[in-house]
Design a protein around this motif. Structure first.
Motif, PDB file in Angstrom:
ATOM      1  N   MET A 150      49.983   8.857   9.104  1.00  0.00           N
ATOM      2  CA  MET A 150      51.157   9.569   9.270  1.00  0.00           C
ATOM      3  C   MET A 150      50.957  11.331   8.993  1.00  0.00           C
ATOM      4  O   MET A 150      50.473  11.449   7.898  1.00  0.00           O
ATOM      5  CB  MET A 150      52.432   9.107   8.733  1.00  0.00           C
ATOM      6  N   ILE A 151      51.149  11.929  10.009  1.00  0.00           N
ATOM      7  CA  ILE A 151      50.818  13.346   9.725  1.00  0.00           C
ATOM      8  C   ILE A 151      51.821  14.393  10.050  1.00  0.00           C
ATOM      9  O   ILE A 151      52.064  14.996  11.225  1.00  0.00           O
ATOM     10  CB  ILE A 151      49.436  13.822  10.327  1.00  0.00           C
ATOM     11  N   PRO A 152      52.722  14.605   9.185  1.00  0.00           N
ATOM     12  CA  PRO A 152      53.930  15.437   9.609  1.00  0.00           C
ATOM     13  C   PRO A 152      53.228  17.101   9.377  1.00  0.00           C
ATOM     14  O   PRO A 152      52.427  17.420   8.894  1.00  0.00           O
ATOM     15  CB  PRO A 152      54.790  15.408   8.300  1.00  0.00           C
ATOM     16  N   THR A 153      53.740  17.724  10.392  1.00  0.00           N
ATOM     17  CA  THR A 153      53.292  19.093  10.758  1.00  0.00           C
ATOM     18  C   THR A 153      53.769  20.012   9.415  1.00  0.00           C
ATOM     19  O   THR A 153      53.231  20.723   8.766  1.00  0.00           O
ATOM     20  CB  THR A 153      53.769  19.739  11.774  1.00  0.00           C
ATOM     21  N   PHE A 154      54.962  19.871   8.955  1.00  0.00           N
ATOM     22  CA  PHE A 154      55.742  20.781   7.828  1.00  0.00           C
ATOM     23  C   PHE A 154      56.471  19.650   7.248  1.00  0.00           C
ATOM     24  O   PHE A 154      57.457  18.677   7.635  1.00  0.00           O
ATOM     25  CB  PHE A 154      56.707  21.680   8.301  1.00  0.00           C
ATOM     26  N   ALA A 155      56.013  19.410   5.855  1.00  0.00           N
ATOM     27  CA  ALA A 155      57.085  18.129   5.039  1.00  0.00           C
ATOM     28  C   ALA A 155      57.322  18.875   3.752  1.00  0.00           C
ATOM     29  O   ALA A 155      56.598  19.392   3.029  1.00  0.00           O
ATOM     30  CB  ALA A 155      55.767  17.084   4.583  1.00  0.00           C
ATOM     31  N   LEU A 156      58.681  18.956   3.591  1.00  0.00           N
ATOM     32  CA  LEU A 156      59.288  19.615   2.666  1.00  0.00           C
ATOM     33  C   LEU A 156      59.722  18.460   1.426  1.00  0.00           C
ATOM     34  O   LEU A 156      60.424  17.499   1.599  1.00  0.00           O
ATOM     35  CB  LEU A 156      60.800  20.163   2.942  1.00  0.00           C
ATOM     36  N   GLY A 157      59.320  18.773   0.162  1.00  0.00           N
ATOM     37  CA  GLY A 157      59.550  17.834  -0.765  1.00  0.00           C
ATOM     38  C   GLY A 157      60.943  18.056  -1.283  1.00  0.00           C
ATOM     39  O   GLY A 157      61.734  18.953  -1.721  1.00  0.00           O
ATOM     40  N   MET A 158      61.528  16.930  -1.613  1.00  0.00           N
ATOM     41  CA  MET A 158      63.046  16.948  -2.047  1.00  0.00           C
ATOM     42  C   MET A 158      63.203  16.303  -3.259  1.00  0.00           C
ATOM     43  O   MET A 158      64.417  16.101  -3.800  1.00  0.00           O
ATOM     44  CB  MET A 158      63.730  15.778  -0.848  1.00  0.00           C
ATOM     45  N   ALA A 159      62.344  15.774  -3.933  1.00  0.00           N
ATOM     46  CA  ALA A 159      62.480  14.983  -5.254  1.00  0.00           C
ATOM     47  C   ALA A 159      62.666  15.826  -6.400  1.00  0.00           C
ATOM     48  O   ALA A 159      62.339  17.154  -6.478  1.00  0.00           O
ATOM     49  CB  ALA A 159      60.905  14.275  -5.286  1.00  0.00           C
ATOM     50  N   PRO A 160      62.915  15.280  -7.416  1.00  0.00           N
ATOM     51  CA  PRO A 160      63.162  15.888  -8.684  1.00  0.00           C
ATOM     52  C   PRO A 160      61.953  16.080  -9.484  1.00  0.00           C
ATOM     53  O   PRO A 160      61.903  16.907 -10.602  1.00  0.00           O
ATOM     54  CB  PRO A 160      64.076  14.803  -9.361  1.00  0.00           C
ATOM     55  N   SER A 161      60.833  15.283  -9.119  1.00  0.00           N
ATOM     56  CA  SER A 161      59.665  15.629  -9.932  1.00  0.00           C
ATOM     57  C   SER A 161      58.292  14.989  -8.813  1.00  0.00           C
ATOM     58  O   SER A 161      58.793  14.030  -8.009  1.00  0.00           O
ATOM     59  CB  SER A 161      59.594  14.874 -11.063  1.00  0.00           C
ATOM     60  N   TYR A 162      57.270  15.469  -9.158  1.00  0.00           N
ATOM     61  CA  TYR A 162      56.086  15.058  -8.572  1.00  0.00           C
ATOM     62  C   TYR A 162      54.731  14.764  -9.396  1.00  0.00           C
ATOM     63  O   TYR A 162      54.214  15.613 -10.010  1.00  0.00           O
ATOM     64  CB  TYR A 162      55.673  16.313  -7.392  1.00  0.00           C
ATOM     65  N   GLU A 163      54.239  13.576  -9.267  1.00  0.00           N
ATOM     66  CA  GLU A 163      53.213  13.166 -10.204  1.00  0.00           C
ATOM     67  C   GLU A 163      52.053  13.905  -9.603  1.00  0.00           C
ATOM     68  O   GLU A 163      51.737  13.794  -8.270  1.00  0.00           O
ATOM     69  CB  GLU A 163      53.051  11.714 -10.392  1.00  0.00           C
ATOM     70  N   PRO A 164      50.906  14.114 -10.317  1.00  0.00           N
ATOM     71  CA  PRO A 164      49.575  14.604  -9.642  1.00  0.00           C
ATOM     72  C   PRO A 164      48.803  13.379  -9.283  1.00  0.00           C
ATOM     73  O   PRO A 164      49.257  12.268  -9.795  1.00  0.00           O
ATOM     74  CB  PRO A 164      48.828  15.176 -11.084  1.00  0.00           C
ATOM     75  N   ALA A 165      48.283  13.481  -8.104  1.00  0.00           N
ATOM     76  CA  ALA A 165      47.640  12.292  -7.521  1.00  0.00           C
ATOM     77  C   ALA A 165      46.307  12.045  -7.974  1.00  0.00           C
ATOM     78  O   ALA A 165      45.656  13.055  -8.522  1.00  0.00           O
ATOM     79  CB  ALA A 165      47.505  12.688  -6.063  1.00  0.00           C
ATOM     80  N   ASP A 166      45.873  10.786  -7.739  1.00  0.00           N
ATOM     81  CA  ASP A 166      44.630  10.467  -8.345  1.00  0.00           C
ATOM     82  C   ASP A 166      43.582  10.560  -6.936  1.00  0.00           C
ATOM     83  O   ASP A 166      44.096   9.793  -5.960  1.00  0.00           O
ATOM     84  CB  ASP A 166      44.523   8.746  -8.602  1.00  0.00           C
ATOM     85  N   GLU A 167      42.808  11.574  -7.050  1.00  0.00           N
ATOM     86  CA  GLU A 167      42.143  11.998  -5.683  1.00  0.00           C
ATOM     87  C   GLU A 167      40.624  11.010  -5.615  1.00  0.00           C
ATOM     88  O   GLU A 167      39.868  11.701  -5.093  1.00  0.00           O
ATOM     89  CB  GLU A 167      41.944  13.308  -5.680  1.00  0.00           C
ATOM     90  N   GLY A 168      40.622  10.077  -6.711  1.00  0.00           N
ATOM     91  CA  GLY A 168      39.313   9.231  -6.688  1.00  0.00           C
ATOM     92  C   GLY A 168      38.590   9.529  -7.944  1.00  0.00           C
ATOM     93  O   GLY A 168      37.605   8.650  -8.060  1.00  0.00           O
TER      94      GLY A 168
END
Length: 298
Positions: free
Chosen positions: A68-86
């Protein structure tokens, strides 16, 4: 008093820069010249901390996969956790969102014919957290909320420079119609020239990078017409990230289209921005690093 865009910030988001901060190695000989170069930007930011940042970045397979690859994706959430990139999530604060501004952006920009994907929950990777660390250092909490705007520059077709500049204009119109008294900055991230694979791995093209920054300042409308193949040829396969800088540039007053159209701005809306800071450094990992701060003078 309504919200207003006061500045735009442009910076590379090299993951190794975040690692250097996380491991406390920024004073080592390899990294010290770069982080000395960042200090004027951090000093400026301490004096110009906004109420909210709209941060344009690209996800690197953490929030979105090839399924799933959106061209433009807008974050709507109250918070965002840092991802585990491996190798584990970066030891940085959770990113606070601004749902009210996100909702207003969606309600304003989508009727301007930009089909945003609205994301009510996602994790953010180094594309977003490294710019925050570059500009704010290592605080216990980030000093302002962030509205993430993820752009697909990973899987072709990717948006054109022209479309990105137009989106920046639409974002400015949206911000200026938001009733809250907010100081807003728009950040464009990624780049500069680099390629991570193949026989051209490690490519750095300083003339291209410096010319790009010159044109971003003085000729954003002409720069928006540069085709994708030029980015690939001159700046490497990952150099295409630079189109995201055009979103932030389009949000400045001199790019505003008074007619409200999404085509070329025949009538500019305000004064050209002033350059508060400019940096170019090679190398950082296998990448050229650029940084620019433009202050809105409208």
């Amino acid at each position: 008093m309504s919200a207003r865009i006061t500045a735009s910030v442009y910076t590379s988001h090299v993951p190794a820069i975040g690692v250097a901060m996380d491991l406390g190695t920024t004073d080592e000989p390899y990294w010290q010249p770069l982080f000395s170069g960042y200090e004027p930007a951090r000093e400026w930011m301490r004096a110009h901390t906004p109420d909210v940042v709209i941060l344009v970045y690209n996800d690197h397979g953490n929030a979105f996969s090839l399924e799933m690859i959106p061209t433009f994706a807008l974050g709507m959430a109250p918070s965002y956790e840092p991802a585990d990139e491996g190798w584990g999530a970066r030891p940085v604060p959770i990113v606070g969102g601004h749902p009210a501004l996100s909702a207003h952006l969606a309600q304003s920009v989508i009727p301007q014919d930009f089909d945003l994907t609205l994301v009510n929950g996602m994790k953010v990777d180094h594309g977003l957290t490294v710019p925050l660390s570059i500009m704010f250092g290592q605080p216990d909490s980030w000093p302002c909320p962030v509205v993430p705007l993820a752009v697909n520059v990973v899987q072709y077709p990717v948006p054109s420079g022209r479309r990105c500049l137009q989106l920046g204009r639409a974002i400015r119109r949206a911000v200026e119609s938001f009733d809250d008294d907010l100081d807003v900055q728009v950040w464009g991230t990624g780049g500069m020239s680099h390629q991570l694979q193949g026989p051209r791995a490690g490519l750095i093209n300083q003339p291209w990078d410096t010319a790009f920054m010159d044109r971003l300042i003085a000729d954003p409308d002409g720069l928006a017409d540069v085709p994708h193949i030029d980015y690939l040829r001159e700046a490497g396969s990952e150099g295409i990230e630079l189109v995201m800088w055009l979103i932030a540039r389009g949000a400045m007053a001199d790019c505003a289209d008074l007619a409200g159209a999404t085509g070329r701005a025949d009538r500019a809306g305000g004064a050209a921005p002033s350059v508060a800071h400019r940096l170019y450094h090679v190398p950082a990992s296998n990448t050229a690093v650029g940084q620019l701060i433009l202050e809105d003078r409208s």
